[in-house]
Design a protein around this motif. Structure first.
Motif, PDB file in Angstrom:
ATOM      1  N   ILE A   5      -1.750  -1.049  -3.744  1.00  0.00           N
ATOM      2  CA  ILE A   5      -2.949  -0.245  -3.504  1.00  0.00           C
ATOM      3  C   ILE A   5      -2.501   1.199  -3.356  1.00  0.00           C
ATOM      4  CG2 ILE A   5      -4.840   0.209  -1.894  1.00  0.00           C
ATOM      5  CD1 ILE A   5      -4.678  -2.753  -1.066  1.00  0.00           C
ATOM      6  N   VAL A   6      -3.080   2.090  -4.142  1.00  0.00           N
ATOM      7  CA  VAL A   6      -2.728   3.511  -4.073  1.00  0.00           C
ATOM      8  C   VAL A   6      -4.030   4.303  -3.959  1.00  0.00           C
ATOM      9  CG1 VAL A   6      -1.389   5.371  -5.114  1.00  0.00           C
ATOM     10  CG2 VAL A   6      -0.778   2.997  -5.602  1.00  0.00           C
ATOM     11  N   PRO A   7      -4.520   4.515  -2.737  1.00  0.00           N
ATOM     12  CA  PRO A   7      -5.827   5.167  -2.553  1.00  0.00           C
ATOM     13  C   PRO A   7      -5.939   6.534  -3.215  1.00  0.00           C
ATOM     14  CG  PRO A   7      -5.056   4.201  -0.490  1.00  0.00           C
ATOM     15  CD  PRO A   7      -3.918   4.111  -1.448  1.00  0.00           C
ATOM     16  N   ALA A   8      -4.838   7.259  -3.325  1.00  0.00           N
ATOM     17  CA  ALA A   8      -4.899   8.592  -3.928  1.00  0.00           C
ATOM     18  C   ALA A   8      -5.233   8.534  -5.416  1.00  0.00           C
ATOM     19  CB  ALA A   8      -3.571   9.316  -3.728  1.00  0.00           C
ATOM     20  N   LEU A   9      -4.949   7.397  -6.046  1.00  0.00           N
ATOM     21  CA  LEU A   9      -5.221   7.245  -7.479  1.00  0.00           C
ATOM     22  C   LEU A   9      -6.404   6.335  -7.763  1.00  0.00           C
ATOM     23  CD1 LEU A   9      -1.579   6.810  -8.866  1.00  0.00           C
ATOM     24  CD2 LEU A   9      -2.896   8.919  -8.584  1.00  0.00           C
ATOM     25  N   GLU A  10      -6.611   5.353  -6.900  1.00  0.00           N
ATOM     26  CA  GLU A  10      -7.688   4.378  -7.106  1.00  0.00           C
ATOM     27  C   GLU A  10      -8.337   4.086  -5.759  1.00  0.00           C
ATOM     28  OE1 GLU A  10     -10.382   2.584  -7.936  1.00  0.00           O
ATOM     29  OE2 GLU A  10      -9.314   2.176  -9.831  1.00  0.00           O
ATOM     30  N   PRO A  11      -9.558   4.608  -5.528  1.00  0.00           N
ATOM     31  CA  PRO A  11     -10.197   4.437  -4.215  1.00  0.00           C
ATOM     32  C   PRO A  11     -10.640   3.007  -3.928  1.00  0.00           C
ATOM     33  CG  PRO A  11     -11.667   5.576  -5.741  1.00  0.00           C
ATOM     34  CD  PRO A  11     -10.345   5.478  -6.430  1.00  0.00           C
ATOM     35  N   LYS A  50       4.924  15.149  -5.392  1.00  0.00           N
ATOM     36  CA  LYS A  50       6.218  15.659  -4.941  1.00  0.00           C
ATOM     37  C   LYS A  50       7.282  14.573  -4.829  1.00  0.00           C
ATOM     38  CE  LYS A  50       4.384  19.558  -2.258  1.00  0.00           C
ATOM     39  NZ  LYS A  50       4.200  20.108  -0.890  1.00  0.00           N
ATOM     40  N   VAL A  51       6.877  13.342  -4.528  1.00  0.00           N
ATOM     41  CA  VAL A  51       7.852  12.298  -4.214  1.00  0.00           C
ATOM     42  C   VAL A  51       7.865  11.163  -5.239  1.00  0.00           C
ATOM     43  CG1 VAL A  51       8.603  10.614  -2.487  1.00  0.00           C
ATOM     44  CG2 VAL A  51       7.698  12.836  -1.756  1.00  0.00           C
ATOM     45  N   GLU A  52       6.748  10.468  -5.387  1.00  0.00           N
ATOM     46  CA  GLU A  52       6.751   9.248  -6.203  1.00  0.00           C
ATOM     47  C   GLU A  52       6.815   9.506  -7.708  1.00  0.00           C
ATOM     48  OE1 GLU A  52       6.057   7.635  -2.355  1.00  0.00           O
ATOM     49  OE2 GLU A  52       4.985   9.280  -3.336  1.00  0.00           O
ATOM     50  N   LEU A  53       6.076  10.484  -8.193  1.00  0.00           N
ATOM     51  CA  LEU A  53       5.921  10.648  -9.641  1.00  0.00           C
ATOM     52  C   LEU A  53       7.069  11.350 -10.360  1.00  0.00           C
ATOM     53  CD1 LEU A  53       2.099  11.431  -9.965  1.00  0.00           C
ATOM     54  CD2 LEU A  53       3.283   9.244 -10.224  1.00  0.00           C
ATOM     55  N   PRO A  54       7.816  12.281  -9.746  1.00  0.00           N
ATOM     56  CA  PRO A  54       8.852  12.988 -10.501  1.00  0.00           C
ATOM     57  C   PRO A  54       9.849  12.103 -11.257  1.00  0.00           C
ATOM     58  CG  PRO A  54       8.441  14.134  -8.456  1.00  0.00           C
ATOM     59  CD  PRO A  54       7.637  12.861  -8.395  1.00  0.00           C
ATOM     60  N   PRO A  55      10.359  10.998 -10.660  1.00  0.00           N
ATOM     61  CA  PRO A  55      11.295  10.180 -11.445  1.00  0.00           C
ATOM     62  C   PRO A  55      10.657   9.560 -12.690  1.00  0.00           C
ATOM     63  CG  PRO A  55      11.543   9.727  -9.108  1.00  0.00           C
ATOM     64  CD  PRO A  55      10.299  10.553  -9.248  1.00  0.00           C
ATOM     65  N   THR A  98       0.845  -1.194   0.000  1.00  0.00           N
ATOM     66  CA  THR A  98       0.000   0.000   0.000  1.00  0.00           C
ATOM     67  C   THR A  98       0.881   1.245   0.000  1.00  0.00           C
ATOM     68  OG1 THR A  98      -1.758  -1.133   1.218  1.00  0.00           O
ATOM     69  CG2 THR A  98      -1.796   1.277   1.212  1.00  0.00           C
ATOM     70  N   ILE A  99       0.606   2.151  -0.946  1.00  0.00           N
ATOM     71  CA  ILE A  99       1.273   3.447  -0.992  1.00  0.00           C
ATOM     72  C   ILE A  99       0.262   4.460  -0.459  1.00  0.00           C
ATOM     73  CG2 ILE A  99       2.498   5.095  -2.444  1.00  0.00           C
ATOM     74  CD1 ILE A  99       3.732   2.281  -2.349  1.00  0.00           C
ATOM     75  N   ARG A 100       0.479   4.952   0.753  1.00  0.00           N
ATOM     76  CA  ARG A 100      -0.563   5.688   1.476  1.00  0.00           C
ATOM     77  C   ARG A 100      -0.516   7.200   1.261  1.00  0.00           C
ATOM     78  NH1 ARG A 100      -3.121   2.122   4.524  1.00  0.00           N
ATOM     79  NH2 ARG A 100      -2.033   0.224   5.173  1.00  0.00           N
ATOM     80  N   GLY A 101       0.467   7.718   0.564  1.00  0.00           N
ATOM     81  CA  GLY A 101       0.564   9.158   0.399  1.00  0.00           C
ATOM     82  C   GLY A 101      -0.615   9.746  -0.350  1.00  0.00           C
ATOM     83  N   ASP A 102      -0.967  11.006  -0.014  1.00  0.00           N
ATOM     84  CA  ASP A 102      -2.047  11.671  -0.743  1.00  0.00           C
ATOM     85  C   ASP A 102      -1.517  12.158  -2.094  1.00  0.00           C
ATOM     86  OD1 ASP A 102      -0.533  13.954  -0.201  1.00  0.00           O
ATOM     87  OD2 ASP A 102      -1.876  14.650   1.379  1.00  0.00           O
ATOM     88  N   MET A 103      -2.380  12.791  -2.885  1.00  0.00           N
ATOM     89  CA  MET A 103      -1.999  13.184  -4.236  1.00  0.00           C
ATOM     90  C   MET A 103      -0.855  14.180  -4.219  1.00  0.00           C
ATOM     91  SD  MET A 103      -2.815  12.209  -7.202  1.00  0.00           S
ATOM     92  CE  MET A 103      -1.829  12.605  -8.649  1.00  0.00           C
ATOM     93  N   ASP A 104      -0.864  15.086  -3.244  1.00  0.00           N
ATOM     94  CA  ASP A 104       0.216  16.060  -3.159  1.00  0.00           C
ATOM     95  C   ASP A 104       1.552  15.359  -2.911  1.00  0.00           C
ATOM     96  OD1 ASP A 104       1.162  18.878  -2.931  1.00  0.00           O
ATOM     97  OD2 ASP A 104       1.638  18.231  -0.884  1.00  0.00           O
ATOM     98  N   HIS A 105       1.531  14.351  -2.042  1.00  0.00           N
ATOM     99  CA  HIS A 105       2.749  13.588  -1.752  1.00  0.00           C
ATOM    100  C   HIS A 105       3.220  12.837  -2.992  1.00  0.00           C
ATOM    101  CE1 HIS A 105       5.253  10.309  -0.083  1.00  0.00           C
ATOM    102  NE2 HIS A 105       5.518  11.168   0.881  1.00  0.00           N
ATOM    103  N   LEU A 106       2.297  12.214  -3.707  1.00  0.00           N
ATOM    104  CA  LEU A 106       2.673  11.491  -4.923  1.00  0.00           C
ATOM    105  C   LEU A 106       3.311  12.436  -5.938  1.00  0.00           C
ATOM    106  CD1 LEU A 106      -0.406   9.145  -5.536  1.00  0.00           C
ATOM    107  CD2 LEU A 106       1.812   8.520  -4.590  1.00  0.00           C
TER     108      LEU A 106
END
Length: 650
Positions: free
Chosen positions: A291-297, A268-273, A258-266
């Motif tokens: 599971i990534v709740p910020a992208l798929e509830p 800033k952190v996960e998506l840039p690379p 599970t990747i629990r970060g909200d959209m802002d976190h994603l």
């Protein structure tokens, strides 16, 4: 006729024109470049047109079954006893019966770890697979540390986190180029690398040192650099594991991460690379089973089977047009979501993955079930054939882009030499040298002194001098792999021939503890080389509470604690692998990180111990409570130790 220049040209066309006089020379300078550029452009356009024609003609001639097969990936190995063996006959049957489009290179293991093969063996297998396939195959491999992850006698690059410590994008680009040359030499066209995950969770059991580090910008720069270097030398590359698998405590081979970060976190952190990878023209992106709740509830719709993630985010928002592939469909992180009483979990997952927008289905545990389930879904109208065509076209375009439409075979005579080039061997060692990081130093141990078998005047050392300089080296692991320790021990012995060496394997060395502890008591200097792989998030009870444990498990972990109780002031701990070991042993006084168990990293660690390195490596991750990202200590010099020794001498 006046001489135009005293310099001779190496271009025969220029030499002819020089002899013809100044008018021809003017023609050369003003018109020839245009013709050369026009010729190059025409050739490139013709090549592109030939590839496009091959893709269109091939796709048009394929049956539905053949199209579906192009979307399936199976696993092959490099250690077949023969091409008539039952093991090889199995993959031959899979290639032909299911019209397989790609195969990924796996590894077998024995009690001593992974079994690596030679470059020639790998090239022979690649050529045989291509012979047995109707259409050219895309052959893939996890090349996160180059071909050393599959072969022996090749450049032993350390894990990506070591590049993060060295902090030089040019080295990463050169690494990508070397990986490409070596992979293509053995018939592999597709690297399932680089890892674009940002390892910002110390308890992560699946990414860890496979990541370049915890800083999204740095990881992005390095991902981009790897793509550039690989592409320059004809290798297809994959950014993984989208949308980022660095902030989890679950191994998706075993369960649902599970990747629990909200959209802002994603953002800033996960998506840039991954954005950097797309900007660099990455050929494919592998999804995480997460599971990534910020992208798929919907918690039942992990990324692999979520059209919100695949289509809405990756295709529409990030504008990625290349191949999207699942992680292995045999992994429990996906299959456990499906009730086996309702039919094959793999077959149902494969259909859902295609519906979500995946182009390649990696290693389905039930290949027959996955193949027929997708075919039947198309025939029933559940999936349109046009949807299948989209994926197959992308797969065929990848094949054509690396020339498989023209030649699918490699030159066996070149395989060994191209994968063991001396400059690449030296470069791998230099990367390991540049990565070693001094995190703690109590000022009493480093650098160790060389103690050759003879004194400076050529005489044999006296027993008393040997005793005064007694060095104990303990290699600790939960389980040693075949190659672990050989280079480290050899390098130690070259500098201290009388060093006492113990290997302690948590599986087989029980009963050895009293001897090791007694030797540590008597030694003047103790070096502990800890081979640490964090395979799962470990919880231990401490003072009535459960906490995450980052160290060695079982007898090896217990022995490490005992050694640190006995001799903390005279002990150096080398972390060969995860740098987070010190999190569970804050009592360590002198701590050196290499971020890898590669043979080059072992050599680098010994160089560092004896003051032979003065690099500028810095921690690419935070060690909570110990040191921040970007921290390192300067390497102590022998002059400093000599001053300390003289200051303490009465």
């Amino acid at each position: 006729m006046r001489k135009l220049s005293s310099h001779r040209s190496h271009n025969p066309t220029i030499r002819v024109l020089l002899q013809a006089g100044s008018c021809s020379l003017l023609f050369l300078f003003f018109l020839a470049p245009a013709k050369i550029k026009q010729s190059q452009w025409t050739h490139a356009a013709a090549t592109k047109e030939a590839r496009r024609t091959w893709v269109e003609d091939t796709l048009k001639d394929l049956s539905l079954e053949e199209k579906v097969g192009q979307m399936l990936q199976v696993r092959y190995y490099l250690d077949y006893k023969s091409f008539d063996s039952p093991e090889y006959n199995l993959i031959r049957r899979e290639l032909q019966e299911y019209h397989i489009g790609s195969a990924v290179c796996g590894m077998h293991f024995d009690n001593s770890g992974p079994i690596r093969s030679s470059a020639l063996e790998a090239a022979k297998v690649a050529n045989q697979l291509q012979t047995d396939a109707k259409l050219p195959l895309l052959l893939a491999a996890d090349l996160e540390r180059g071909v050393a992850s599959r072969l022996h006698d090749v450049p032993a690059f350390p894990w990506p986190m070591a590049f993060g410590a060295a902090n030089d994008p040019d080295k990463v680009e050169r690494f990508g180029a070397a990986t490409a040359r070596e992979a293509r030499a053995i018939g592999i066209q597709w690297a399932l690398a680089p890892v674009a995950d940002v390892n910002n969770n110390p308890a992560n059991p699946i990414i860890n040192t496979r990541s370049f580090g915890e800083d999204p910008q740095q990881v992005g720069f390095f991902v981009n650099a790897f793509v550039r270097g690989a592409h320059r030398n004809g290798l297809l590359v994959t950014a993984k594991h989208f949308p980022g698998n660095g902030d989890t405590i679950t191994d998706s081979h075993l369960g649902v991460a599970t990747i629990r970060g909200d959209m802002d976190h994603l953002q800033k952190v996960e998506l840039p690379p991954f954005k950097e990878a797309i900007n660099a023209g990455v050929d494919s992106i592998m999804l995480a089973h997460a599971i990534v709740p910020a992208l798929e509830p919907d918690p039942e719709r992990i990324t692999t089977i979520s059209s919100r993630v695949v289509k809405d985010v990756l295709r529409d928002q990030l504008k990625f047009t290349g191949v999207i592939l699942t992680d292995a469909l045999e992994m429990r992180g996906l299959t456990r979501l499906y009730d086996p009483r309702k039919g094959s979990p793999t077959a149902r997952a494969a259909v859902d993955a295609v519906k979500a927008g995946n182009d390649v289905i990696m290693v389905p545990a039930d290949l027959d079930g996955a193949f027929h389930a997708i075919v039947n879904a198309v025939r029933s109208g559940d999936i349109t054939e046009a949807r299948i065509d989209q994926s197959v076209q992308r797969v065929l375009e990848m094949k054509a882009s690396v020339g498989l439409n023209k030649n699918r075979f490699v030159d066996l005579k070149q395989a060994s030499s191209l994968t063991s080039e001396p400059p690449d061997m030296e470069f791998a060692q230099s990367v390991a040298d540049d990565a070693v990081t001094l995190v703690r130093d109590d000022g009493k141990m480093l650098p160790l002194q060389r103690f050759d078998s003879r004194t400076q005047d050529g005489s044999a050392p006296t027993p008393s001098s040997q005793a005064e300089r007694r060095l104990l080296v303990i290699l600790l692991a939960e389980s040693f792999e075949t190659e672990n320790g050989h280079e480290l021990v050899s390098a130690i012995k070259n500098r201290r021939p009388n060093a006492e060496i113990f290997y302690f394997d948590g599986r087989f060395s029980t009963g050895l503890e009293p001897r090791v502890l007694s030797a540590a008591n008597d030694a003047k200097e103790v070096v502990i080389a800890a081979y640490v792989i964090l395979r799962s998030a470990r919880q231990i009870e401490l003072n009535g509470k459960y906490v995450t444990y980052f160290g060695l498990a079982g007898p090896s972990g217990k022995l490490l604690s005992q050694l640190l109780e006995i001799a903390p002031e005279k002990t150096v701990v080398l972390s060969l692998g995860s740098p987070y070991l010190i999190e569970s042993h804050p009592e360590i006084k002198t701590y050196v990180c290499t971020y890898a168990m590669a043979s080059t990293s072992e050599i680098s660690a010994v160089k560092a111990l004896f003051g032979e390195l003065q690099n500028h490596a810095k921690l690419p991750v935070t060690l909570p409570g110990i040191a921040p990202r970007g921290f390192s200590l300067p390497w102590p010099t022998q002059e400093r130790r000599d001053k300390q020794s003289s200051a303490t001498t009465p």
